[in-house]
Design an enzyme around this catalytic site. Structure first.
Site, PDB file in Angstrom:
ATOM      1  N   SER A   1       0.828  -1.203   0.000  1.00 64.40           N
ATOM      2  CA  SER A   1       0.000   0.000   0.000  1.00 64.40           C
ATOM      3  C   SER A   1       0.866   1.259   0.000  1.00 64.40           C
ATOM      4  CB  SER A   1      -0.954  -0.057   1.203  1.00 64.40           C
ATOM      5  OG  SER A   1      -1.989   0.879   1.090  1.00 64.40           O
TER       6      SER A   1
ATOM      7  N   ASP B   1      -9.795  -5.015  -4.764  1.00 66.21           N
ATOM      8  CA  ASP B   1      -9.113  -3.938  -4.038  1.00 66.21           C
ATOM      9  C   ASP B   1      -9.418  -2.609  -4.726  1.00 66.21           C
ATOM     10  OD1 ASP B   1      -7.247  -2.144  -2.902  1.00 66.21           O
ATOM     11  OD2 ASP B   1      -5.753  -3.723  -2.664  1.00 66.21           O
TER      12      ASP B   1
ATOM     13  N   HIS C   1      -8.050  -5.338  -0.166  1.00 69.55           N
ATOM     14  CA  HIS C   1      -6.844  -4.640   0.277  1.00 69.55           C
ATOM     15  C   HIS C   1      -6.293  -5.362   1.501  1.00 69.55           C
ATOM     16  CE1 HIS C   1      -4.231  -1.190  -0.026  1.00 69.55           C
ATOM     17  NE2 HIS C   1      -4.311  -1.001   1.281  1.00 69.55           N
TER      18      HIS C   1
END
Length: 332
Positions: free
Chosen positions: A179, A272, A302
């Site tokens: 991320s 995601d 995610h």
């Protein structure tokens, strides 16, 4: 050439005979992944978010916000190096057989997280790929907006370039994160390249990264996804960017000149909200003449590789296989 030799377990890698549509099809989501996603949704529905950023950081570290905290390894050791604004903490996991070093940059939207919540995955990369894991505690936003975190990551990367051989017996370096950590990993590679150190890191594992802080269509279209909402993404990116324009290549590497960068594996779940970030960056990475692979995990949310279940295991194995393959090719 912009394609690398596929891994042995390549079920989720985009290829000439495996289309993106097939990987993103709802029909491709397994029953076990549906079950994991259902459990996550139920757990998130029962969570009351803590008030204030300090309380949120503590809850995140304890694994109380939906993403489980990894058990801390008794093998980990900690040290500090001098950074641009003071000491930077490093958490180091050394496997029994050392073949290379993996510089890990943790996720958490640039505002939460630390280097001690990923031991389980990092030890796995050590066992499977022989990677010494070096994970750093960079300065967090909003107290320290960009470029503070980038400066810290570059400082640790530069330290590894100079000291890895003496510290760990290998000079083969890789980098990666999840991320926001993937964002910082790419920005670190760009800084190193521009400083004439572009050949130092030989591989990059970029898990569900944020590469466009002005946000991609899949973020704007998100509805009810776990862990990420449009509102949350705006809060995260705004805290990190500070006064910098969200499309500035200094913080949004999708807009940067991407020539002469490491071979990269982009890994992302099909549901995601950051899917488009990986799709767009994968294509730009290749267009700039770099080697790249794209792995899309059907039904992956995610943070999917931190959740219990088959998809998490396969995703982490994909990263380890990639790192091992890159190291093996370098040695051949």
């Amino acid at each position: 050439m912009t394609l690398m030799r596929p891994a042995k377990d390549d079920r989720f890698l985009l290829s000439a005979d495996r289309s993106l549509a097939s990987l993103c099809s709802p029909d491709a989501i397994s029953a076990s992944t549906h079950a994991v996603n259902t459990r996550v949704a139920e757990a998130l529905a029962a969570i009351t978010l803590p008030d204030g950023l300090p309380a949120m950081r503590e809850a995140y570290a304890r694994g109380e916000l939906g993403l489980p905290a990894s058990p801390k390894s008794p093998r980990a050791r900690t040290t500090t190096i001098e950074g641009p604004a003071g000491p930077i903490g490093l958490r180091i996991l050394v496997p029994d057989e050392v073949r290379g070093v993996y510089l890990h940059i943790h996720g958490g939207g640039w505002i939460v997280g630390s280097n001690d919540t990923w031991d389980e995955q990092l030890e796995y990369f050590g066992r499977e790929a022989g990677m010494v894991a070096v994970s750093l505690d960079y300065r967090l936003a909003p107290e320290h907006p960009a470029p503070a975190a980038i400066d810290d990551c570059v400082a640790v990367a530069s330290w590894l370039i100079e000291h890895a051989e003496r510290e760990f017996g290998t000079s083969w370096l890789s980098i990666g994160g999840e991320s926001a950590g993937s964002n910082l990993a790419v920005l670190t590679l760009l800084r190193l390249r521009d400083a004439g150190k572009g050949d130092a890191f030989r591989a990059a594992s970029l898990l569900y990264g944020v590469f466009d802080l002005s946000l991609t269509p899949s973020v704007f279209l998100v509805k009810g996804a776990p862990f990420i909402s449009l509102e949350a993404m705006r809060r995260f990116t705004g805290a990190f960017a500070g006064d910098v324009d969200l499309k500035d290549p200094a913080i949004s590497p999708l807009y940067a000149d991407l020539h002469d960068l490491s071979p990269a594996l982009f890994s992302v779940g099909s549901v995601d909200p950051l899917l488009d970030d990986s799709l767009f960056m994968f294509m730009r990475w290749q267009a700039a003449g770099n080697l790249a692979q794209l792995a899309v995990y059907p039904g992956g949310t995610h943070g999917f590789n931190t959740l219990n279940g088959e998809l998490a295991a396969v995703g982490n194995r994909g990263v380890a296989t990639f790192l091992k393959a890159m190291r093996t090719e370098a040695a051949s």
